[in-house]
Design an enzyme around this catalytic site. Structure first.
Site, PDB file in Angstrom:
ATOM      1  CG  ASP A 457      41.607  17.931  55.374  1.00  0.00           C
ATOM      2  OD1 ASP A 457      40.962  17.350  56.281  1.00  0.00           O
ATOM      3  OD2 ASP A 457      42.724  18.364  55.172  1.00  0.00           O
ATOM      4  CG  LEU A 458      40.225  23.825  57.009  1.00  0.00           C
ATOM      5  CD1 LEU A 458      40.421  24.599  58.496  1.00  0.00           C
ATOM      6  CD2 LEU A 458      40.123  24.781  56.080  1.00  0.00           C
ATOM      7  CG  ASP A 500      41.222  19.897  59.453  1.00  0.00           C
ATOM      8  OD1 ASP A 500      40.879  18.467  59.569  1.00  0.00           O
ATOM      9  OD2 ASP A 500      42.400  19.901  58.725  1.00  0.00           O
TER      10      ASP A 500
END
Length: 844
Positions: A457-458, A500
């Site tokens: 996960d960004l 994302d």
């Protein structure tokens, strides 16, 4: 004698200036370069930072601003000031009066009140204008202005500039006379050029007559020769070009199908491929063939023919069009045409004779070639049919092959699109889930093969997407996909689940250390800056890792556990990687249960307020309360805010809790108003960033303050330092709204962050509440005293009261008192009180 030395120096400067102005008649090429030089010379005599020159044109009563430099309005240029404004302003008045004019103070207003001027530019302290006169006739004005009190003009400056103006007029006239002389020389040169041109035309006519005879003889020989038709047309074109402009030349013929063809076509504006066979229509070529004689068509004649409906308006419009008919066996079969698109290339009546002779020569050649060409045409037609048929078959076969290839490519594209993300080109959720389920099924046959799924996960993606736009977010996702692919092996699989979120399926993993090594490589790669919209953007990521085993029955279970590990990594800080274990699932279930129970508690009104007193030290006089949220759980006991605050933040229930606390604080402050002393007590409420950014909550808070008519400073809002140092959209607007209705601001956990000074400089706080961390260090570490002293020193320097928060022991109380801390709170001083207990304390 000493006074005469400066005077003699000034005279020398003036003489040098006059001499320099006189020399400008030879240095300046024109008036445009003359006036900047004059400005520079005058600037050596007196202050002339603001200077302009206007010339009066008597023949049309206009004023031309030919040069201007004005520091008050640097954007103003000569072209930006109208002649009418100059007429109505000081310049027009100066030209009408004819006398030098020095204005200061109220002189501008007096002229305006008398109606002498109606337009005044930027306000100036002094305005000095000198008329330019030639033989007692005013030809313009020269003006200097001052906007600075340190630069003023007097009568001496006026006389000096008047004397200089005379020399400027003399030099100006010499430049004008020189320009007039140059103009006369140019006119005489033009006359000689025209005479020379006439002589050249006579010579050219004589040469043209000789060339005409040579051309006629050559064309006659061409008419009786055999050879390639295209070579014949080229030679005809060459011969015609010897006498007239034949850059645009074509031969038109009617074929056996009565279509107008162009076997030879050369044109400046049209490509030869554009001269395709066509049916005869209303063109100039058809007009010539219908008349049967040579014609010269000018543009005027062409327009007349179009108006009469004889010609249509399509095609390139030539300036002159000259053509002769091609006649074979008494029938007009074509035309020979030259045309000109340039007005400098005109055709004359005598050119008709040339075209007529050329067209007759070509007609004779065509007649002799006709029979031979008919046989050759029949042969070519047969060959063309065979070739055309062969080409059609090849085209049909090629089209069929292309259709088959396109269908196969389209089917492959559909398969690819169904399994891949359209933005990044990575595998999509459906494809990844299918592959993951396939791997899970293979574990029963290959139990020794180890697979690992990493959930990525960004960080900061939402901030980048919201601040820079969705296009920037898409570019970031594309670059992330490229970096992820560069970090894994060819046998591994990376996919984008959506938003994302990315996942990686690692194949044949030997040791967890290998996964950790790749994970750290991914973290390092995504920590590097991204080039988005010509600027550097930083993101980063968190990883959760789950090992595949036979206990997993479905891909969704694997993704769920990897996602759980990822959230555990995010809770530990950015740039972390965590492997999933069973305790995480238990914690997740426990947290989910806590969140559900908390939501039910808020909806059923189980959350109640508790008031923790804040005392002044050392006398322990009540100074205020901090309002705390309490939650009694089933089976006894309470959960303090620290235990359920994180769950409330995650679910958004914190906004409802903050709303309840604000309402209770305002209500109690209103009820306690009659019991307050000369120094009113305050009630502070801790608010989350989520609540401050909620427009409905902020509206409710303002309404509560106004409804209960609270005085400024009664209600305080406590905000943690880490909330203020993080970029939060709308937070500054919320704090300004609190300030407008008199709600004070307390910085909670002061000193716990790394940006305290910047926060203190940006916002106005009524009090600072130190972090309990400092008080615990007083007893745990020797340097705790020094840290506590530094926090108190900052408070004193900023003259903002400091509240010692979290006093739980006697030695902590003694430490803050000995260092001069003004206020304190904590369970050692007083436990949080119910509403009734707080009222009793007020009455005590």
């Amino acid at each position: 004698m000493d006074d005469q030395k400066p005077l003699m120096g000034a005279k020398d400067v003036l003489l040098d200036a006059l001499f320099d102005i006189a020399e400008l008649s030879s240095e300046a090429n024109d008036l445009a370069s003359f006036f900047p030089m004059v400005h520079r010379i005058i600037g050596n005599l007196l202050p002339a930072e603001n200077f302009y020159v206007a010339l009066y044109h008597e023949f049309d009563d206009t004023i031309e601003l030919v040069y201007m430099v004005d520091l008050a309005d640097p954007d103003m240029t000569p072209g930006s000031v109208s002649s009418q404004d100059l007429h109505r302003g000081l310049t027009g008045y100066l030209l009408r009066s004819g006398d030098a004019l020095l204005l200061s103070g109220d002189g501008f207003k007096q002229l305006a009140e008398k109606g002498e001027i109606a337009h005044i530019g930027p306000d100036s302290l002094d305005w000095l204008g000198i008329p330019l006169k030639l033989d007692h006739k005013i030809i313009g004005a020269m003006v200097v202005q001052s906007y600075d009190a340190s630069t003023r003009y007097n009568e001496d400056d006026k006389q000096l500039l008047t004397f200089v103006a005379r020399q400027v007029v003399n030099t100006l006239e010499r430049i004008r006379h020189r320009e007039l002389l140059e103009q006369q020389i140019m006119e005489r040169t033009q006359a000689l050029h025209e005479s020379n041109q006439l002589l050249r035309r006579e010579v050219q006519e004589r040469k043209r007559a000789e060339t005409f005879q040579s051309v006629m003889l050559h064309l006659s020989e061409l008419a009786h020769s055999d050879g390639d038709p295209q070579d014949f047309y080229v030679q005809v074109h060459d011969q015609v070009s010897r006498l007239i402009d034949a850059r645009n030349f074509y031969i038109a013929l009617l074929d056996r199908k009565q279509l107008l063809t162009f076997p030879y076509f050369v044109d400046q504006h049209q490509h030869q491929l554009q001269a395709k066979a066509r049916k005869p229509g209303k063109g100039l070529t058809e007009y010539l063939m219908r008349n049967g004689q040579a014609v010269l068509v000018t543009r005027k004649v062409r327009d007349e023919l179009i108006q009469k409906g004889i010609l249509d308006s399509e095609g390139t419009e030539a300036f002159h069009w000259l053509g002769g008919p091609l006649v074979v066996d008494g029938q007009v079969v074509g035309a020979l045409v030259v045309q000109s698109y340039d007005e400098s290339n005109r055709y004359r009546r005598e050119d008709l004779e040339l075209i007529s002779f050329v067209s007759r020569s070509v007609s004779e050649a065509l007649s002799r070639r006709r029979h031979r060409e008919m046989l050759e045409a029949a042969k070519r037609e047969l060959e063309a049919k065979v070739t055309e048929r062969t080409r059609e078959l090849e085209v049909a076969n090629g089209a069929l092959r292309r259709q088959m290839q396109e269908k196969a490519a389209l089917a492959e594209r559909h398969r690819f699109d169904a399994m891949h993300d359209a933005l990044t080109g990575l595998a999509n959720r459906a494809f990844f889930t299918t592959q993951l389920n396939r791997v899970l099924k293979s574990l029963s046959r290959y139990p020794n093969r180890r697979y690992v799924v990493a959930f990525i996960d960004l960080d900061r993606f939402k901030i980048i997407n919201d601040s820079m736009g969705h296009l920037a977010g898409d570019q970031l996702l594309k670059q992330v996909a490229q970096r992820l692919q560069a970090c894994i092996r060819e046998t591994d699989m990376v996919a984008r689940l959506g938003g994302d979120e990315f996942v990686i399926l690692f194949d044949c993993v030997q040791h967890d250390e290998d996964v950790a090594l790749v994970g750290q490589r991914i973290i390092n790669a995504l920590h590097q800056p991204f080039e988005i919209q010509e600027q550097q953007v930083f993101s980063g990521c968190s990883l959760g890792v789950a090992h595949l085993s036979r206990r997993y029955k479905d891909a969704s279970d694997v993704l769920r556990d990897a996602d759980t590990a990822m959230y555990q990594a995010k809770s530990r800080g950015r740039g972390q990687m965590v492997f999933f274990d069973d305790t995480m699932r238990e914690n997740l279930i426990s947290r989910f249960s806590l969140q559900n129970a908390l939501r039910l508690a808020v909806e059923s009104g189980q959350i109640f307020p508790a008031f923790q007193p804040i005392f002044s030290l050392p006398g322990r006089k009540l100074h205020g309360f901090e309002l705390l949220a309490r939650w009694p759980r089933a089976g006894g006991g309470e959960l303090t805010p620290e235990l359920f605050l994180e769950a409330a933040e995650e679910t958004g229930i914190i906004v409802d809790i903050d709303t309840l606390m604000v309402r209770q604080a305002c209500r109690q402050l209103s009820l306690w108003g009659h019991q307050l002393t000369d120094q009113p007590l305050f009630v502070s409420v801790n608010l989350s960033a989520r609540s401050l950014q909620n427009s409905a909550f902020m509206k409710h808070l303002v309404e509560q303050v106004r409804e209960h008519e609270l005085t400024p400073g009664q209600l305080m809002v406590e905000i943690r330092e880490n909330v203020l140092i993080q970029p939060s959209p709308g937070l500054d607007e919320a704090l300004n709204a609190l300030k407008e209705v008199g709600v004070g601001l307390i910085l909670d956990h002061f000193g716990a962050g790394s940006a305290t000074l910047s926060v203190l400089m940006q916002h106005h706080f009524q009090a600072l509440k130190m972090s309990p961390h400092f008080l615990r260090q007083v007893t745990e570490h020797e340097r705790g005293q020094s840290l506590l002293q530094s926090v108190i020193a900052v408070s004193r320097y900023l003259k903002v009261p400091l509240i010692a928060h979290g006093i739980e022991e006697e030695n902590q109380l003694q430490a803050v008192q000995s260092m001069g801390c003004a206020y304190g709170q904590g369970e050692y001083l007083c436990q949080p009180l119910a509403t009734a207990q707080a009222e009793l304390m007020l009455c005590a």
